[in-house]
Design a protein around this motif. Structure first.
Motif, PDB file in Angstrom:
ATOM      1  N   VAL A 184       0.826  -1.204   0.000  1.00 20.13           N
ATOM      2  CA  VAL A 184       0.000   0.000   0.000  1.00 20.13           C
ATOM      3  C   VAL A 184       0.864   1.259   0.000  1.00 20.13           C
ATOM      4  CG1 VAL A 184      -0.174   0.208   2.517  1.00 20.13           C
ATOM      5  CG2 VAL A 184      -2.024   1.094   1.074  1.00 20.13           C
ATOM      6  N   GLY A 185       0.347   2.308  -0.625  1.00 24.38           N
ATOM      7  CA  GLY A 185       0.989   3.614  -0.513  1.00 24.38           C
ATOM      8  C   GLY A 185       1.725   4.047  -1.762  1.00 24.38           C
ATOM      9  N   ARG A 186       2.515   5.062  -1.596  1.00 24.35           N
ATOM     10  CA  ARG A 186       3.244   5.677  -2.703  1.00 24.35           C
ATOM     11  C   ARG A 186       4.204   4.679  -3.342  1.00 24.35           C
ATOM     12  NH1 ARG A 186       6.396  11.103  -1.363  1.00 24.35           N
ATOM     13  NH2 ARG A 186       4.337  11.969  -1.803  1.00 24.35           N
ATOM     14  N   ASP A 187       4.274   4.708  -4.658  1.00 21.05           N
ATOM     15  CA  ASP A 187       5.222   3.886  -5.400  1.00 21.05           C
ATOM     16  C   ASP A 187       6.573   4.594  -5.396  1.00 21.05           C
ATOM     17  OD1 ASP A 187       6.606   2.241  -7.068  1.00 21.05           O
ATOM     18  OD2 ASP A 187       5.501   2.765  -8.880  1.00 21.05           O
ATOM     19  N   VAL A 188       7.523   4.065  -4.627  1.00 21.56           N
ATOM     20  CA  VAL A 188       8.839   4.710  -4.520  1.00 21.56           C
ATOM     21  C   VAL A 188       9.845   4.094  -5.477  1.00 21.56           C
ATOM     22  CG1 VAL A 188       8.429   5.283  -2.114  1.00 21.56           C
ATOM     23  CG2 VAL A 188       9.664   3.180  -2.679  1.00 21.56           C
ATOM     24  N   GLN A 238      -6.583  -3.693  -7.022  1.00 23.20           N
ATOM     25  CA  GLN A 238      -5.347  -3.056  -6.584  1.00 23.20           C
ATOM     26  C   GLN A 238      -5.562  -1.566  -6.328  1.00 23.20           C
ATOM     27  OE1 GLN A 238      -2.426  -4.967  -6.386  1.00 23.20           O
ATOM     28  NE2 GLN A 238      -1.575  -3.271  -5.234  1.00 23.20           N
ATOM     29  N   THR A 239      -5.037  -1.070  -5.206  1.00 28.06           N
ATOM     30  CA  THR A 239      -5.149   0.356  -4.919  1.00 28.06           C
ATOM     31  C   THR A 239      -3.936   1.100  -5.480  1.00 28.06           C
ATOM     32  OG1 THR A 239      -4.031   0.186  -2.773  1.00 28.06           O
ATOM     33  CG2 THR A 239      -6.433  -0.099  -2.803  1.00 28.06           C
ATOM     34  N   GLU A 240      -4.135   2.377  -5.724  1.00 32.18           N
ATOM     35  CA  GLU A 240      -3.045   3.249  -6.150  1.00 32.18           C
ATOM     36  C   GLU A 240      -3.094   4.529  -5.345  1.00 32.18           C
ATOM     37  OE1 GLU A 240      -2.234   3.999 -10.231  1.00 32.18           O
ATOM     38  OE2 GLU A 240      -3.240   2.168 -10.909  1.00 32.18           O
ATOM     39  N   MET A 251       7.013  -4.552  -7.659  1.00 30.97           N
ATOM     40  CA  MET A 251       8.340  -4.082  -8.039  1.00 30.97           C
ATOM     41  C   MET A 251       9.279  -3.962  -6.839  1.00 30.97           C
ATOM     42  SD  MET A 251      10.214  -3.449 -10.615  1.00 30.97           S
ATOM     43  CE  MET A 251       9.037  -3.292 -11.958  1.00 30.97           C
ATOM     44  N   LEU A 252       8.754  -3.568  -5.689  1.00 29.02           N
ATOM     45  CA  LEU A 252       9.606  -3.505  -4.493  1.00 29.02           C
ATOM     46  C   LEU A 252      10.178  -4.878  -4.162  1.00 29.02           C
ATOM     47  CD1 LEU A 252       8.086  -1.213  -1.695  1.00 29.02           C
ATOM     48  CD2 LEU A 252      10.357  -1.073  -2.718  1.00 29.02           C
ATOM     49  N   THR A 253       9.329  -5.897  -4.213  1.00 30.18           N
ATOM     50  CA  THR A 253       9.797  -7.250  -3.934  1.00 30.18           C
ATOM     51  C   THR A 253      10.810  -7.695  -4.984  1.00 30.18           C
ATOM     52  OG1 THR A 253       7.721  -7.838  -2.851  1.00 30.18           O
ATOM     53  CG2 THR A 253       9.080  -9.644  -3.652  1.00 30.18           C
ATOM     54  N   TYR A 254      10.531  -7.382  -6.247  1.00 33.80           N
ATOM     55  CA  TYR A 254      11.479  -7.735  -7.312  1.00 33.80           C
ATOM     56  C   TYR A 254      12.844  -7.101  -7.045  1.00 33.80           C
ATOM     57  CZ  TYR A 254      14.035  -7.185 -11.673  1.00 33.80           C
ATOM     58  OH  TYR A 254      15.026  -7.152 -12.603  1.00 33.80           O
ATOM     59  N   ARG A 287       7.811  12.404 -10.397  1.00 31.69           N
ATOM     60  CA  ARG A 287       7.047  11.144 -10.432  1.00 31.69           C
ATOM     61  C   ARG A 287       5.899  11.237 -11.436  1.00 31.69           C
ATOM     62  NH1 ARG A 287       7.785  11.563  -4.813  1.00 31.69           N
ATOM     63  NH2 ARG A 287       5.689  12.385  -4.528  1.00 31.69           N
ATOM     64  N   ARG A 288       5.253  12.400 -11.492  1.00 29.04           N
ATOM     65  CA  ARG A 288       4.130  12.561 -12.399  1.00 29.04           C
ATOM     66  C   ARG A 288       4.583  12.459 -13.851  1.00 29.04           C
ATOM     67  NH1 ARG A 288       1.684  18.382 -12.713  1.00 29.04           N
ATOM     68  NH2 ARG A 288       3.585  18.579 -13.942  1.00 29.04           N
TER      69      ARG A 288
END
Length: 554
Positions: free
Chosen positions: A116-120, A204-206, A342-345, A480-481
């Motif tokens: 959850v949360g911002r895609d870093v 999925q949430t964004e 992607m974080l897990t990858y 990011r945008r």
């Protein structure tokens, strides 16, 4: 009870006649007089709080949920006295407002926390090893401050565990306000994700900062100065987008009203498009049970429809079960799943090779035991146990591990790559097909970033660090945008590339995917200290020894 405590103070120590006796109860207080005449209170953890918890715990527990159509006074008193009904299944709203109780697992909560949360990940494109740090930041507040305790409900509900989450003594007695605020944010986001996806069947949430569900309105949603909700998602069964605001900690009416106003602001932006607003309050205080309030409102200003650029088969619109259930027939779902993982990858890609393992999972996810929420707990899955036992027997006949892996695949087993997230009791992993898709998406994202002036390291201004916090945040927001817009423009091309990588990944060896001459170790023995869970394409475990400790002193 009588005791003494050192008083650390620049003022002279009080005379013996100024000491007051220690109070009994949940906290010990030592009061002394300062020169100003005001009393000073020192809180210490009571001696009867056990320092060493039991060795293992069950990771399942109950979460009370109050479902209603608008915010109202915090119902903490009702929590103890109201008659709760069991939460039936997932995928939609209960028939009526009122109190419910749902049994879940620590694994399900951790899965919500890491997704959850911002895609870093755009910031980690050149430094993937820091993905471990971001994962630690998402789960460590839950480990640090939550505990579990037994309860005796006034109105027992059949099938529940009679265990609930609460705050532990570290939070209660030793945590400063700023740390509490950070923990409340993480708790609120995690429980909102869990409630919307595992209970209510949202896709999925964004994070809303990327522009929300309606392309024509994205510039309005992207304004970082607007006080808007946290998340959005698409509910396939309803055919509606949801705007979601999360609140956590000691959630009172004022916090809920603030969240309702944020939802109203987001609803105003959506205007005539039908949608639902959902406010999730994860409320907990020292000594109390964690419970949720779910306040919602339907905005049917216009019948549900598919506006221009708003595809009902979008990555967030794949319905109950999540993106991974649709990877075979939805290219958008494949892109969405790759982004969500992607974080897990990056964590797997950057882990030391000695820390990598592969674990055996039934290749056909539909054959696994009926899942609860988004995951399948593997300790209760008979098929997994039987196939793993057969695999251990087969291992006696194959000295060559490559040949053994081929044999295991013919038996209906796949091997997921996993590693432990250092600093936590969590192990994460994924299938070779999803790993291959993530690899290709990461390569394409890197190429896109290289083509955008201003996002390359050599284009960064030397005086950027002199900007204030607000200015830096707005600058990162803009970066990011822009990157996300370029990624969306590349979506038609990504459809083909990721599908190709996903299909070819089924036959690639891990040594090929990891660009190494040897295969990672195949874990055939297992670990009784781990509680395993799987989704169609991912793997998650937690350590039995690192679960929220029980508060036996209550």
């Amino acid at each position: 009870m009588v005791g003494w405590c050192l008083l650390l103070s620049p003022t002279p120590a009080p005379r013996p006649t100024e000491w007051l006796s220690l109070e009994t109860g949940r906290e010990l207080r030592i009061r002394c007089r300062k020169r100003t005449g005001r009393a000073r209170v020192i809180h210490v953890i009571p001696a009867h709080v056990p320092d060493k918890p039991p060795l293992t715990y069950a990771d399942s527990f109950d979460v009370p949920v109050l479902f209603r159509d608008r915010p109202a006074k915090n119902p903490r008193r009702q929590l103890r006295t109201a008659k709760h009904k069991p939460w039936a299944g997932m995928g939609g709203f209960p028939a009526t407002n009122g109190w419910y109780v749902s049994t879940t697992t620590w694994r399900e909560i951790i899965k919500a926390a890491i997704e959850v949360g911002r895609d870093v990940t755009p910031h980690l494109r050149n430094q993937p090893q820091y993905a471990h740090g971001e994962l630690v930041a998402r789960v460590s507040p839950l480990y640090a401050y939550l505990g579990m305790h037994p309860v005796k409900p006034r109105h027992p509900v059949r099938g529940t565990t009679d265990r609930r989450l609460t705050l532990n003594p570290v939070y209660e007695y030793g945590t400063e306000r700023s740390a509490k605020n950070a923990a409340a944010y993480r708790l609120g986001m995690t429980m909102a994700e869990w409630a919307c996806r595992s209970l209510l069947g949202l896709g999925q949430t964004e994070h809303l900062e990327f522009g929300g569900p309606i392309p024509a309105l994205r510039n309005t949603f992207k304004n970082p100065k607007n006080r808007l909700p946290d998340l959005w998602g698409q509910h396939q069964a309803e055919g509606l987008c949801w705007l979601i605001e999360a609140k956590g900690g000691d959630v009172g009416l004022s916090k809920l009203r603030e969240g309702w106003e944020q939802l109203a602001a987001g609803s105003k932006v959506l205007g005539s498009y039908a949608h639902r607003t959902v406010l999730v309050g994860a409320s907990v205080r020292p000594g109390d049970d964690l419970f949720l309030t779910i306040d919602h409102d339907l905005h049917p200003r216009r019948a549900p429809r598919t506006p221009a650029g708003f595809d009902i088969d979008d990555e967030s619109a794949v319905g109950p079960g999540g993106l991974e259930d649709r990877l075979a027939d939805s290219d958008d779902a494949l892109i969405g799943a790759a982004r969500a993982q992607m974080l897990t990858y990056l964590a797997l890609r950057s882990a030391a090779f000695s820390q990598l393992r592969t674990v055996l999972i039934p290749a056909d996810s539909a054959s696994r035991h009926r899942r609860s929420g988004l995951i399948t707990p593997l300790e209760s899955d008979d098929l997994t146990r039987a196939l793993r036992a057969e695999a251990r027997t087969e291992a006696n006949y194959y000295a060559d591990r490559r040949t053994l892996r081929t044999r295991l695949r013919s038996m209906g087993l796949d091997d997921f790559l996993t590693c432990r997230i250092l600093g936590t009791g969590v192990h994460l992993g994924m299938s070779r097909q999803l790993f291959a898709a993530c690899e290709r998406l990461h390569e394409e994202d890197l190429a896109i970033a290289q083509r955008i002036p201003g996002l390359r390291a050599e284009d960064q201004l030397a005086d950027d660090q002199e900007l204030g916090d607000d200015a830096q945040e707005e600058q990162r927001f803009t970066e990011r945008r822009i990157l996300r817009e370029r990624e969306e423009e590349a979506r038609p091309r990504l459809h083909f590339l990721l599908r190709q990588a996903y299909v070819q990944g089924a036959t690639r060896e891990w040594s090929d995917l990891l660009h190494r001459p040897e295969e990672p170790e195949l874990d055939l023995a297992g670990d009784e200290g781990l509680l395993e869970a799987a989704t169609p394409e991912t793997y998650l475990t937690v350590s039995r020894y690192d679960l929220p400790p029980a508060r036996a002193w209550l």
